[in-house]
Design a protein around this motif. Structure first.
Motif, short mmCIF file in Angstrom:
data_model
loop_
_atom_site.label_atom_id
_atom_site.label_comp_id
_atom_site.label_asym_id
_atom_site.label_seq_id
_atom_site.Cartn_x
_atom_site.Cartn_y
_atom_site.Cartn_z
N VAL A 246 0.86 -1.19 0.00
CA VAL A 246 0.00 0.00 0.00
C VAL A 246 0.89 1.24 0.00
CG1 VAL A 246 -1.82 1.26 1.20
CG2 VAL A 246 -1.81 -1.25 1.22
N THR B 186 -9.81 -3.65 -0.55
CA THR B 186 -9.54 -2.22 -0.40
C THR B 186 -10.86 -1.52 -0.08
OG1 THR B 186 -10.01 -1.37 -2.63
CG2 THR B 186 -7.89 -2.49 -2.31
N CYS C 258 -5.44 2.74 0.32
CA CYS C 258 -5.18 1.87 -0.84
C CYS C 258 -5.46 2.57 -2.17
CB CYS C 258 -5.99 0.58 -0.76
SG CYS C 258 -5.58 -0.46 0.65
#
Length: 591
Positions: free
Chosen positions: A529, A555, A534
């Motif tokens: 990430v 996400t 994200c």
């Protein structure tokens, strides 16, 4: 693995990804009491899958009927009943296997023997066969700490009783009264769990790694009760440092779940400064690191802003524990994990490293909160600490791993001379996660995969369905936990363990042991990430000796789908599908 067994394993794990849609519970209109608190968990009733043992089998009939699914209701037919009879001082007992570790208790449905008085029974829960067969004798480690797992109970004539609240796979029922009959229509496990989908996934050309990933995910799922516990039998508490591997697994498998902020807030609200969370200085450091990772994965700035008063005060408290030479002077309990606790040099090196990591995390959080001055102070203190000689560093792999992650030690040299030296010897279930991360920093991905297969895989080979509080390769060879231990074979659950987890007190479901799940997603599937929430990912796969790997990653915007395949020349072909709102940068590996 036989095809039918593969199918059973697949069905088991898929079953936990099915979410039942239901309206929010409501109280009856007539209720005029105080506001109620509703449980956030689902309750499922599961019959045993196997009768492991019978004491006095000649006094038992129909025990196989307990393996059938039922309706949970006693009735007047008294048909298809398991009967236990005590005669001439002989008292029968049954040991039931529910197939896998779970959190919950038992529901016992009784029939209607001629004598309608209540019947006394003894109930014993066990994470192993041996534990379910043992007595609390003050020597073998068995206890009723945290959860009562050994108790007596009066069962009604023609009724239903729910009892117990523990982590277990096995349950033993013994008839205590003389010259009585016990009619059992059903004995079911009352399985308590969060009804949430397994959004993340991992599959590869190595089925053993797939099982390890799934077992780590399930271990944490069991610990996601109303708060995020460390273990479901013992340590049913919010231990903040222990949460970090669990929360990284939550991020990789389930995505956002309210159990994480609830637990972090509980730790904050029950620890007024200048106290340390759980009385352990490093655990307050972990609280900062966890918030950094939670914000990175979920991007919830409003929640982060709620932490600002406590976070800023805690950071300034940490500043006061750093000497002018840059050496940490943390008070409270000085602790990394139990297996390294006798190595003072490793603990000191680890705390120096962990303080730097917490300051790095704090600087990033302060940037997100717009506090540039405090962020700069965090970085200045971290730089001072990095310039301070660590000293011996100790022999334990725990402290050495943190030194690598904090930039205090050369990754390749540390991996060669300490972490990979001796193979899985010296690994621990908690800090094994950071040992694997340090091996990745050294580029030793194949070595890390071998450690996962050998160390965590050894628990599976012994019958584990969840990962344990601790495990040591020196405990082998030993008998399986899901069978009576043969004479002459080591009873691992009874004979092994140390510190606070000697013998049967040892937890065989501990969320801190789930590190391979998060590690495989991050380093093999390759999901990193880059931006909070994200919004931007870096896909950097390292297949090691694997031919292919595929999986999904949760996400806030939806699911990312990934597949990597290794060609004969060593090049890796990748396919990445992202939802709208997520950008993924693919790192290509030519060989």
């Amino acid at each position: 693995m036989p095809r039918l067994l593969k199918l059973a394993v697949s069905i088991f794990f898929v079953s936990f990804s099915l979410s039942v849609s239901a309206a929010r519970p409501q109280l009856p209109p007539a209720w005029d009491g105080s506001p109620a608190r509703f449980d956030s968990r689902t309750y499922a009733y599961m019959p045993p899958v196997r009768i492991v043992a019978q004491d006095e089998p000649g006094l038992i009939s129909g025990c196989d009927l307990l393996l059938e699914s039922g309706n949970g209701q006693s009735d007047l037919q008294n048909a298809r009943i398991c009967v236990l009879r005590s005669r001439d001082g002989r008292r029968p007992g049954l040991l039931l296997d529910f197939g896998r570790e779970l959190q919950g208790g038992l529901r016992i449905v009784t029939g209607m023997p001629a004598d309608n008085r209540p019947v006394r029974v003894r109930i014993r829960f066990g994470e192993s066969v041996s534990e379910a067969m043992c007595d609390i004798d003050g020597v073998n480690g068995a206890s009723n700490d945290h959860a009562v797992r050994d108790f007596t109970l009066a069962l009604p004539w023609l009724g239903t009783v729910e009892c117990g609240d523990s982590g277990f796979r096995f349950a033993r029922i013994d008839l205590l009264d003389d010259d009585r009959e016990l009619h059992l229509k059903q004995v079911e496990a009352v399985f308590q769990y969060r009804d949430i989908p397994y959004v993340g996934s991992f599959r590869s050309s190595d089925e053993r790694l797939d099982r390890i990933w799934a077992t780590g995910a399930y271990t944490v799922h069991l610990c996601m009760q109303e708060f995020l516990w460390d273990g479901v039998k013992r340590d049913r508490l919010v231990w903040v440092g222990d949460l970090h591997p669990e929360i990284m697994t939550v991020n990789s498998v389930f995505g956002y779940n309210e159990v994480v902020p609830r637990s972090l807030d509980l730790a904050r609200d029950t620890t007024p400064l200048p106290g340390w969370m759980n009385g352990i200085s490093s655990y307050s450091l972990w609280w900062i690191i966890i918030h950094s990772d939670w914000y990175r994965y979920h991007g919830d700035r409003a929640y982060l802003a709620e932490q600002r008063p406590y976070l800023t005060a805690l950071l300034r408290q940490i500043f006061g524990k750093i000497g002018p030479d840059g050496r940490e002077r943390l008070d409270g309990t000085r602790f990394l994990d139990w297996p390294s606790s006798d190595d003072a040099a490793s603990t000191a090196a680890g705390l120096q490293s962990l303080t730097i990591l917490a300051l790095d995390a704090g600087a990033g959080l302060c940037d997100a909160l717009g506090d540039a001055a405090l962020a700069a102070e965090c970085r200045t203190k971290a730089a001072l600490m990095r310039n301070c000689p660590v000293g011996d560093g100790g022999e334990a792999k725990q402290g050495r791993s943190l030194m690598v992650l904090a930039g205090l030690a050369d990754p390749a040299e540390t991996d060669r001379d300490y972490i990979s030296k001796g193979g899985s010897n010296g690994f621990s279930t908690f800090y094994g996660y950071y040992m694997l991360r340090a091996m990745a920093a050294a580029g030793n991905y194949e070595g890390a995969l071998e450690r996962i297969r050998e160390y965590w895989g050894a628990m599976l080979d012994l019958g584990a369905t969840t990962f344990w509080e601790d495990f040591d390769m020196a405990w082998l060879p030993a008998g399986r936990i899901d069978e009576p231990v043969p004479a002459g074979m080591r009873d691992l659950h009874r004979e092994c363990g140390a510190y606070c987890y000697k013998g049967f007190r040892h937890s065989l479901c501990h969320g801190w042991a789930s590190g391979p799940t998060a590690w495989l997603t991050e380093y093999v599937l390759g999901v990193g990430v880059v931006e909070p929430g994200c919004r931007r990912l870096r896909i950097d796969p390292h297949l090691g000796d694997l031919e292919w790997v595929e999986g999904t990653f949760p996400t806030p915007y939806g699911v990312v789908k990934i597949r990597h395949e290794k060609a004969a020349d060593g090049t890796v072909k990748s396919r990445v599908e992202t939802p709208r709102g997520v950008k993924a940068e693919l790192v290509k590996h030519n060989r």
